[in-house]
Structure formats: C-alpha cells, structure tokens
Scaffold this motif. Sequence first.
Motif, PDB file in Angstrom:
ATOM      1  N   PRO A  38      -7.681   1.838 -18.927  1.00 28.09           N
ATOM      2  CA  PRO A  38      -7.371   1.105 -17.682  1.00 28.09           C
ATOM      3  C   PRO A  38      -6.018   1.495 -17.101  1.00 28.09           C
ATOM      4  CG  PRO A  38      -8.245  -0.389 -19.352  1.00 28.09           C
ATOM      5  CD  PRO A  38      -7.971   0.916 -20.040  1.00 28.09           C
ATOM      6  N   LEU A  39      -5.037   1.714 -17.955  1.00 34.09           N
ATOM      7  CA  LEU A  39      -3.715   2.112 -17.473  1.00 34.09           C
ATOM      8  C   LEU A  39      -3.771   3.473 -16.795  1.00 34.09           C
ATOM      9  CD1 LEU A  39      -0.646   1.645 -17.352  1.00 34.09           C
ATOM     10  CD2 LEU A  39      -0.478   2.672 -19.625  1.00 34.09           C
ATOM     11  N   LEU A  40      -4.503   4.409 -17.370  1.00 31.41           N
ATOM     12  CA  LEU A  40      -4.592   5.754 -16.803  1.00 31.41           C
ATOM     13  C   LEU A  40      -5.341   5.778 -15.483  1.00 31.41           C
ATOM     14  CD1 LEU A  40      -5.286   7.653 -20.128  1.00 31.41           C
ATOM     15  CD2 LEU A  40      -3.215   7.837 -18.725  1.00 31.41           C
ATOM     16  N   ARG A  41      -6.174   4.762 -15.252  1.00 30.85           N
ATOM     17  CA  ARG A  41      -6.898   4.694 -13.962  1.00 30.85           C
ATOM     18  C   ARG A  41      -6.082   3.985 -12.882  1.00 30.85           C
ATOM     19  NH1 ARG A  41     -11.353   3.366 -17.449  1.00 30.85           N
ATOM     20  NH2 ARG A  41     -11.040   1.144 -16.972  1.00 30.85           N
ATOM     21  N   ASP A  42      -4.927   3.471 -13.228  1.00 31.48           N
ATOM     22  CA  ASP A  42      -4.103   2.704 -12.276  1.00 31.48           C
ATOM     23  C   ASP A  42      -2.736   3.381 -12.134  1.00 31.48           C
ATOM     24  OD1 ASP A  42      -2.597   0.885 -10.850  1.00 31.48           O
ATOM     25  OD2 ASP A  42      -3.250  -0.871 -11.989  1.00 31.48           O
ATOM     26  N   PRO A  43      -2.585   4.308 -11.186  1.00 30.42           N
ATOM     27  CA  PRO A  43      -1.324   5.054 -11.065  1.00 30.42           C
ATOM     28  C   PRO A  43      -0.103   4.162 -10.862  1.00 30.42           C
ATOM     29  CG  PRO A  43      -3.038   6.070  -9.728  1.00 30.42           C
ATOM     30  CD  PRO A  43      -3.593   4.760 -10.210  1.00 30.42           C
ATOM     31  N   GLU A  44      -0.250   3.088 -10.101  1.00 28.80           N
ATOM     32  CA  GLU A  44       0.906   2.238  -9.831  1.00 28.80           C
ATOM     33  C   GLU A  44       1.367   1.519 -11.102  1.00 28.80           C
ATOM     34  OE1 GLU A  44       2.428  -0.908  -6.409  1.00 28.80           O
ATOM     35  OE2 GLU A  44       0.274  -0.658  -6.759  1.00 28.80           O
ATOM     36  N   HIS A  45       0.409   1.023 -11.861  1.00 30.89           N
ATOM     37  CA  HIS A  45       0.765   0.358 -13.118  1.00 30.89           C
ATOM     38  C   HIS A  45       1.345   1.364 -14.113  1.00 30.89           C
ATOM     39  CE1 HIS A  45      -0.525  -2.416 -16.679  1.00 30.89           C
ATOM     40  NE2 HIS A  45       0.759  -2.500 -16.419  1.00 30.89           N
ATOM     41  N   LEU A  46       0.762   2.551 -14.158  1.00 34.05           N
ATOM     42  CA  LEU A  46       1.273   3.591 -15.044  1.00 34.05           C
ATOM     43  C   LEU A  46       2.696   3.960 -14.651  1.00 34.05           C
ATOM     44  CD1 LEU A  46       0.949   5.636 -17.314  1.00 34.05           C
ATOM     45  CD2 LEU A  46      -0.202   7.177 -15.692  1.00 34.05           C
ATOM     46  N   TRP A  47       2.960   4.034 -13.359  1.00 36.74           N
ATOM     47  CA  TRP A  47       4.323   4.348 -12.898  1.00 36.74           C
ATOM     48  C   TRP A  47       5.303   3.286 -13.396  1.00 36.74           C
ATOM     49  CZ3 TRP A  47       8.676   2.639 -10.720  1.00 36.74           C
ATOM     50  CH2 TRP A  47       9.586   3.580 -10.235  1.00 36.74           C
ATOM     51  N   SER A  48       4.952   2.010 -13.226  1.00 41.13           N
ATOM     52  CA  SER A  48       5.853   0.926 -13.642  1.00 41.13           C
ATOM     53  C   SER A  48       6.107   0.958 -15.137  1.00 41.13           C
ATOM     54  CB  SER A  48       5.267  -0.433 -13.235  1.00 41.13           C
ATOM     55  OG  SER A  48       5.179  -0.546 -11.828  1.00 41.13           O
ATOM     56  N   ARG A  49       5.066   1.188 -15.906  1.00 42.42           N
ATOM     57  CA  ARG A  49       5.226   1.255 -17.353  1.00 42.42           C
ATOM     58  C   ARG A  49       6.088   2.451 -17.751  1.00 42.42           C
ATOM     59  NH1 ARG A  49       1.240  -0.449 -20.738  1.00 42.42           N
ATOM     60  NH2 ARG A  49       2.574   0.553 -22.312  1.00 42.42           N
ATOM     61  N   ALA A  50       5.881   3.578 -17.076  1.00 44.68           N
ATOM     62  CA  ALA A  50       6.675   4.776 -17.378  1.00 44.68           C
ATOM     63  C   ALA A  50       8.147   4.542 -17.055  1.00 44.68           C
ATOM     64  CB  ALA A  50       6.141   5.975 -16.608  1.00 44.68           C
TER      65      ALA A  50
ATOM     66  N   PRO B 210       0.810  -1.228   0.000  1.00 39.90           N
ATOM     67  CA  PRO B 210       0.000   0.000   0.000  1.00 39.90           C
ATOM     68  C   PRO B 210       0.841   1.275   0.000  1.00 39.90           C
ATOM     69  CG  PRO B 210      -0.911  -1.591   1.544  1.00 39.90           C
ATOM     70  CD  PRO B 210       0.407  -2.135   1.105  1.00 39.90           C
ATOM     71  N   GLU B 211       1.993   1.245   0.675  1.00 39.99           N
ATOM     72  CA  GLU B 211       2.859   2.422   0.689  1.00 39.99           C
ATOM     73  C   GLU B 211       3.443   2.692  -0.697  1.00 39.99           C
ATOM     74  OE1 GLU B 211       5.812   2.570   3.738  1.00 39.99           O
ATOM     75  OE2 GLU B 211       4.473   1.761   5.282  1.00 39.99           O
ATOM     76  N   LEU B 212       3.811   1.636  -1.403  1.00 38.93           N
ATOM     77  CA  LEU B 212       4.350   1.808  -2.754  1.00 38.93           C
ATOM     78  C   LEU B 212       3.276   2.332  -3.704  1.00 38.93           C
ATOM     79  CD1 LEU B 212       6.477  -1.453  -2.987  1.00 38.93           C
ATOM     80  CD2 LEU B 212       7.347   0.878  -2.806  1.00 38.93           C
ATOM     81  N   ALA B 213       2.068   1.822  -3.556  1.00 41.34           N
ATOM     82  CA  ALA B 213       0.969   2.292  -4.407  1.00 41.34           C
ATOM     83  C   ALA B 213       0.689   3.768  -4.158  1.00 41.34           C
ATOM     84  CB  ALA B 213      -0.278   1.458  -4.158  1.00 41.34           C
TER      85      ALA B 213
END
Length: 664
Positions: A299-311, A206-209
Amino acid sequence: MMRTFFDPDEDEEFEAAKDLLIRRCLAWADDRGLHADSSVLEAALDARHRSTDGRLAFWNAEQVGRLLGEWIPRYVVAPREVLEAAPETLLTLLRYLDATGLRDPRGATPAELEPAVEEAAKEYPAVLDDPLRLGLAKFWAQVALDNGVDLTDQKALNRFQRDIDAGRVAYDAGLLEKIAEARFLDPGLGEERAFPQPPVALPPAPELAAAAARSETVRRLTALADWAGKDGRPLTTAGNLRLADARELAELLGTGEQDLKVRSAAELPKLNFLLEWAKNLRIVRAHKGRLVRVAKAAPLLRDPEHLWSRAFEAFFDLGLETTASGWSNASMLVEEFDAAMPDVLNSVYGLPGRVPLARLQESVWLACQQNFQIDDDDARHDLWRKEVDRDLIAALEALAELGAVELAHGLADELYSSDLDDDEQVLPPPARDRLRARLAEPGLLVSLTPLGVRGMREWMVAEGRDAPLVGELAQAAPGELLGVLAEHYTPDAAMMELDGWLAAHGGDVEPLLEAIRACPFRTRAAAMLNALAEARPDDQLLLRRLRGDRALGPIAVTALIEEGALQPDDLTSEEHLLLMAEGLLTLLELGGPDEVMNQVTQIAGREAPEIVDAVVRSGHPAEIGMDELRRLVAEPLRARTHRLRFVESSRPGARGRHGKRRRR
C-alpha cells in the motif's frame, strides 16, 4: 494585551498575566461552584510557559499528561489534598479557557480534553506516591515542611539551611541519592523553548500530491522495491549486493555509478544510501541471504505522497547509515545527524528567501565545535571542518533529489550579511570574516519546496512546536481565531487567514465583532479588533462605525486616536470618561490593582478616590473589569483615605511637641 504567549525572558509580563488569569479563573469557578486551587492553576500555567512552544492556552492529551504525570509530582509543593484535587482544578482551567475564548483552537477540543484528564487521573494517585518522581528542590521543600519551616519566611529558610549544613536535620539520604540519580538520567521536562516559526501557506493538496509523484527519490525507492521483488536478489556473506546486480540496479535507478571501477557493491555510495533508506522504510529487507521486497509495504508503494512523507521522516535517522554509503568516515555531522539536520531545515523554514549555504555551514560547524569541544589549535581542525561541510552538501543534495529542498547558485540577499556586526551575533569573529568574503561572491543557495515546508511543519508540530499554517483556522470559533491572529500571525498572513475564514462563513464579520464584545479582557479585545481592522481594507470605516457601539466604542475610539483619525477635542465628555475607564482597565489587566492605585494617586493625589469612583460610575460595558476596578481599586483607595482622615495631627491652637500652647 492580555496575552497567552510570552518569550522566556518576559518574566514580569508573564507573571502579571498569570496573576490575572488565576484571579479571574478563581472568581469564575466560585460563581459556578467548580473546584479550583491557585497553586495548581499556577503550576498549570508555569508548565505551559516552560515548554517547547510556551502557549498557555494550547492543551492536548500530551500536555495534560505532562502536567499531572510529571510537572506537579516534580515541582509543586502543596498539601496532599490540594495535589490530589489537581485534575479537578485542571478541568476547571480548561473550561475557563474555552468559556472566555482564550483556548487555542489548534489544540484539542473540550470534548477531547475531558476524557484525557480522566484517563490521566487514573494513574495520578500512584504518580503522587512515587518518591522517585520528585525534583531535588521539592524533596528539600518537603523536608522543610516536615520540620515546621515556613517556606515563605526567608529567615526561617536560612536557619533551615544552616541546620542541614550542620547535620541537625534528619532526612532520607538513600532516597535523596535515588532522586538525584533519577534526575540525572531524566534531567528535564522539555522546558527549552523552541524558536517560534512564522505562518506559512501551502499550495492546494492536489499540487502537493503531484509534486510527490514527481520526486526522483520516490521513483527510485519504488523501482528498487520492484527490482528486488518478492523472490529477492542474492546478497554476499557481507550483506551486500553482488557487484553485477549492483551495477544493474545503479543503471536502473540512475545513480550514475554503474561504470565505476570498484571491486564491491559497498563502494557505490549513492546506491548504498538508497538501499539503507529503503530498508529504514521497511519496503525491502534482508531475508535468508536475499534482498526482498516487504509484502506489507505494497500500500505504501502505491501511494507516492505517503511514501514521500515517510521517506522525509526517515531521512533524519539515516546519519549512521551514511558512513557505509561513502560519506566522510563518521564525520561530526554524521554523528549529530538526527539533531543537526532538523536544525538546518528549521533555519531555512524560518528565514526569508533563499538561504546561503555559507551561513548554514558556519552555524553547523559552530554547533559541532561546541558539542565536540574542538580546540582551534588542533591539527585536525581543518580536516574535520571540510568533512562537515562536505557532508552537509551531500545531505542537502539528497534532500533535493527527494524534492524537499531546492538548490540554486547566485548572490545571497544582503539580509544574510547585515547582522554580522551586531553585538548579539553568536558567530565568532573569524567566522564572520569568512562569511563576509563568501557572501560577497555567488554561492550555493538553499530553500524549501512546498513539500519540504509541509514536511518540516509536520515534523515541528509532532515535536510540540508552534508552526502556524494559513487555513488551519477556517473552522475556529470567532474569538479563538482573532486571538491567534493577534498573537501569532503577521499582518499579511492574518489577512489571508481571515479571508479564508470569512469565505467559509458567508463573509459576515458580525460573529467576529460579537466575539470581541464578549471578550472579558479589554486589552485582548483591543488586540482582536486591531487584528480584524488591519486585515480589512476599510479599517478606519469599520472603527468609525463602531464608535457608537456600546461595548466596542471605547476601544474603537482609542484606536482612532492612536491612528490620528480623531483628536481628543473631537470627543464628547462621555467618551472622555469612557476612555479614562478604558485606560484604567488596561492598567489593571497589565499591572494589577496596586499599580493602578499607585499611578492614579501619583497623578491625582487626594482626588484619586473621587476620580476612580467617577470611572466606576461611568457605565463602561466591561462588567468583569469594572467589578474588579470597584473591589480591588476603588474600595481600597476609599478605605485608605478614610484611615488617613482619622490620623491625629496638630491643629491650630493645639499643644506642640513639648506640651506647651503656642503663642500667637
């Protein structure tokens, strides 16, 4: 200890461990009626040793494919029937590693590996039949075999070489040329060893997210996609935003470029860098003269953690894009961006504390000099250096806005100047002098954030590197857990990992002790017990309790003596004999049977066979090791002694050298 990981220069240690593993695996397979061939076992262990990570007991589908699809066809010279049965031998090895607790639990499970071998085996016959998969050395070895040359006979090989040079050996020159071309285009199998990384610990998920959601770059990328929208924004014929739109977007994203006096949106570097990043992520694209949001990216834009990893993943591919974003015009760093920037972050990942930018800049510049063959006397030398330094700072600033690194200002730790006088220091003297001066003054310091640590670890694991993570072994089998801790973890990290494992398994250490008892390699069992004891506050209490344990007693007593908690005079006669057996078993595993016989003979002389026989009868609990000691040491020693007794020698009263009886 019986290790499954060796540094590239530990040739003797690796060969000894390989011999032991092959010997034990062949015996294990024979007892169970399984197929195993020593040459294929050797190839499998060589392939894992000569790899990015070097872990002999780490296997997954990729490694299975590498061995059967590339390594064996390129390097292994053996009869066709042996090569054809290689998948069976590989299955036997994988089962053996699992049965003996040697398997690295971070690899694929046995249930995953068997289908992987079956899948690779489907293409394997065609692979063997493809001559272009041969290595050059294997090509010539096969030619030698076809001409009846014994590959183990150096004199025969020398004659064969002379015959080749003289043109007396027929071979397919056209095929040789094709193989040489294939090897030139595909020169290696990823055999360069990567630097091993220390274990790391990460905050709770949760802290990473939450940290990903706070990322400035994530906010900007999301806002950019929303600004573009499904209807899009118009682009000029050159593919740029209109200047008015660019100023509006710069203000929205907070790049600070909205009031710059420019004539084109292409002159707003930060904005254009974000645009290229967004295009790389496929959240926006140019379509029919407009910049539009990609519908499938929702879906990617609604998921900040996934977007961060992809970026973060995409960042390393942005090097060539930076030239259009106001960075130095095609600087050397930009051209090497996809290789240089991961190396920079790898360095920060593996070093303690905050790393001075000055050290990173010198390392990057040294790599650029080597890759581009720069002459120090070139008039453009200083300009090129400034461009590389500037672009490295720009890249780190972009990563800081993403939330992957932290930049601070201060004095560097003395650690980063303490090695400048070492003989093994790769930096040239002028670079060392510059560093001494720069590190004496406050400067920019770089460290990875927890998100950056996670991102770099995932990147390294995807590259096949070993990057231990505290907590990843919580569900590992007891023996596999202790094996990894003993070989790959620092004491502090091992303590954290062990605490997590015990918490997940009711706090009971007995399964761990049972795994050590079951380990068929005494040197590995000793290392496993040491890892367990070091991670516990009551280490000596545990060892003293195990002194009377039938299986673990000799190891525990050895550890207590090494710590000074026991003296040799404190031992019983039975313990003395068991410790002697433990020592010979250790030597047998690390040095092999010949080394045991040589050392025992040097120390004990003619009494060596009797001493080894006494050890064999000592009742030491290591059944496999004691059986080897009997078959490979005791019996040959006894036979050697018997042969010596039957050698004729002169006796008192016998005839001398000239056939005359000696006078009294």
